[in-house]
Design an enzyme around this catalytic site. Sequence first.
Site: not given
Ligand SMILES: [Zn+2]
Length: 190
Positions: A39, A121, A158, A168
């Site tokens: 992400h 992330e 994602h 993303d």
């Molecule tokens: Zn995401």
Amino acid sequence: MHTTFVFDSAGWCQPATRIASPNQDDRPGNELPSLLVIHNISLPPKQYGGPGVIELFTNQLDANEHPYYAGICHLRVSAHFLIRRTGELIQFVPVLKRAWHAGVSQWQGRERCNDFSIGIELEGTDDEVFTAAQYAVLHDLATALRTFLPSLTAVTGHSDIAPGRKTDPGPCFDWTRLVGPTHPFSQEPS
Ligand SMILES: [Zn+2]
């Protein structure tokens, strides 16, 4: 420079900054994760280094702090890891637990990807290149994850598991840093 990451029996990583998120629970059937999901996130959007992501993942985002926050502060979300622009690694959820990062999602015909995935992330946005420090940590973290969890055999974005809803990690993410003959994953994202 490489970092050797190791995991304890609960799935916490070292070295990493540990900030436990309440937004986690058990994986159904204690299934071992098989999919890594990449992400990007920044809060406020396109602003780096602040506390926004940590506040979001710990249910402490202040709706009055930024106009964007009012629309998301009610969310109960998390990811296992955040990699800052500087390469700092923060872990919110042990990898044997389920983090709430993917939302409504589907991978190879199977829904609810949170059940069987690990979410990382990268601090960033869809339209800005990620840093060398981020790629270095991502590579070494993915390598350590695959050692700790032989079940972890696939990687995706994602946007690939929630198309039309999520964009993303975006076109700036360089998959060749993660996927290839000398990299943690051998197969292209699918
Ligand atoms: Zn995401």
